[in-house]
Design an enzyme around this catalytic site. Structure first.
Site, short mmCIF file in Angstrom:
data_model
loop_
_atom_site.label_atom_id
_atom_site.label_comp_id
_atom_site.label_asym_id
_atom_site.label_seq_id
_atom_site.Cartn_x
_atom_site.Cartn_y
_atom_site.Cartn_z
N SER A 103 -7.15 -12.26 -20.00
CA SER A 103 -6.73 -11.20 -21.14
C SER A 103 -5.24 -11.30 -21.54
CB SER A 103 -6.94 -9.93 -20.61
OG SER A 103 -5.98 -9.50 -19.49
N ASP A 158 -9.25 -13.76 -23.31
CA ASP A 158 -10.26 -12.60 -23.35
C ASP A 158 -9.43 -11.32 -24.07
OD1 ASP A 158 -12.55 -11.38 -22.48
OD2 ASP A 158 -11.82 -10.97 -20.34
N HIS A 159 -10.19 -10.53 -24.53
CA HIS A 159 -9.72 -9.31 -25.12
C HIS A 159 -8.30 -9.76 -26.10
CE1 HIS A 159 -13.14 -7.03 -24.30
NE2 HIS A 159 -13.25 -7.51 -22.85
N ASP A 176 -11.01 -9.15 -30.25
CA ASP A 176 -11.35 -7.80 -30.17
C ASP A 176 -10.95 -6.77 -31.15
OD1 ASP A 176 -12.40 -5.39 -29.13
OD2 ASP A 176 -11.73 -5.68 -27.06
N GLU A 191 -16.40 -8.69 -31.08
CA GLU A 191 -16.84 -7.65 -30.27
C GLU A 191 -17.45 -6.29 -31.07
OE1 GLU A 191 -14.71 -6.95 -26.58
OE2 GLU A 191 -15.21 -4.71 -26.51
N HIS A 193 -16.45 -1.72 -19.06
CA HIS A 193 -15.37 -2.43 -18.34
C HIS A 193 -14.80 -1.45 -16.96
CE1 HIS A 193 -14.26 -4.62 -22.08
NE2 HIS A 193 -14.59 -5.71 -21.04
N HIS A 202 -19.86 -8.22 -21.19
CA HIS A 202 -18.57 -7.77 -20.53
C HIS A 202 -18.96 -6.69 -19.60
CE1 HIS A 202 -15.64 -9.59 -23.13
NE2 HIS A 202 -16.47 -10.00 -24.01
N GLY A 205 -19.45 -7.00 -16.45
CA GLY A 205 -20.52 -7.45 -15.30
C GLY A 205 -20.38 -6.81 -13.90
N THR A 263 -13.62 -6.97 -12.11
CA THR A 263 -13.26 -5.91 -11.30
C THR A 263 -13.61 -6.16 -9.99
OG1 THR A 263 -13.35 -4.34 -13.29
CG2 THR A 263 -13.10 -3.54 -11.13
ZN LIG Z 1 -14.41 -7.61 -21.58
#
Ligand SMILES: [Zn+2]
Length: 288
Positions: A48, A80-81, A102, A134, A181, A215, A217, A240
């Site tokens: 990210s 990412d993002h 995003d 997104e 998330h 996203h 997951g 995470t």
């Molecule tokens: Zn994500």
């Protein structure tokens, strides 16, 4: 040359999904790469904006490229993002294979306009780059949350998804289909699982016919993940769960060896801890 598009299209034909694992240090990268090599499954490493700020944008891209070349292995790197065009352009110039642009917090029309602009700018830098847009609300922050957000009001509508894909020219869509998330404390303890709106995934796939990413997951029910992949999910993001394993591995090593100060004698415990999670997720995504 190994291309992320080819790998994703092949995976789609085989009915499997590619694991996307976020990294913010070398421990996470080593764990993810070791697991992928052990199973001989392609992977995408994600970073990210904040993770890129910590490791260095070009540094992450270069590390991943060097693994791809030295080991002739399908490992790719995704920005990412990414919330602004300058940050997306920076990622494309640094050699990222894919960018998640995003703008999903903005109203639909603005999201379309900003994402379309990003697709054009990024493809001008690298025609082979994949751009993901997104649509919907999947929350923010891959952390441990105290309470569950209300996911129902932000779910992606299949007709809107088609309009979004057609008007932006994105290669990949990240929809909101019950995913979120981060994880709740009860999910970290394994007492509660995330569940997905499988019918909605199938409707979005059939309406858009585009590659789909799930996203958030982490903490998702295994059976829901299998069904989501069968319904059209091509990439699954896990962050995470890796962060939790990273911390546990590190804490365990420090507790076990209170006098040790040599990083390469402590950090392999964290690598092993993260690698176990990656192996189990990769096996699931790879239909094994
Ligand atoms: Zn994500």
């Amino acid at each position: 040359m190994r291309l992320v598009r080819d790998v994703l299209e092949q995976a789609q034909k085989n009915g499997i999904a590619i694991g996307h694992f976020n990294i913010s240090d070398l421990v996470l990268l080593k764990a993810v790469f070791d697991a992928a090599r052990e199973l001989n499954l392609p992977i995408v490493v994600g970073a990210s904006q904040e993770e890129r700020n910590f490791m260095g944008v070009r540094q992450i891209a270069t590390l991943v490229q060097s693994l791809r070349e030295d080991f002739d292995f399908s490992i790719f790197v995704n920005a990412d993002h990414t919330h602004s065009l300058p940050k997306a352009v920076e990622g494309a110039r640094a050699g990222f294979d894919a960018i998640v642009f995003d703008a999903s917090a903005l109203p639909f029309e603005e999201n379309v306009a900003r994402t379309k602009e990003a697709v054009e700018a990024l493809k001008a830098i690298n025609p082979l780059i994949l751009v993901e847009g997104e649509l919907g609300d999947i929350g923010t922050g891959s952390q441990i949350h105290d309470k569950a957000p209300d996911l129902l009001k932000g779910l992606t509508n299949p007709e809107e998804a088609k309009q979004f894909v057609d008007s932006t020219g994105i290669d990949i869509l990240a929809p909101a289909v019950g995913n979120m998330h981060g994880m709740l404390k009860s999910m970290v303890r394994g007492e509660k699982k995330k569940h997905l709106d499988i019918a909605r995934i199938a409707q979005i796939k059939s309406a858009t016919q585009v590659l789909l990413t799930l996203h958030g997951g982490s903490g998702t029910d295994d059976e829901d993940l299998r069904k989501a992949i069968a319904a059209g999910i091509n990439i699954v993001h896990v962050k995470t769960e890796l962060r939790v394993a990273w911390r546990h591995g590190l804490e365990g090593a420090l507790a076990e060896r209170p006098a040790e100060i040599v990083p390469y004698k402590i950090l392999p415990f964290a690598v092993e801890s993260v690698k176990r999670v990656v192996l189990s997720r990769l096996n699931l995504f790879g239909g094994r």
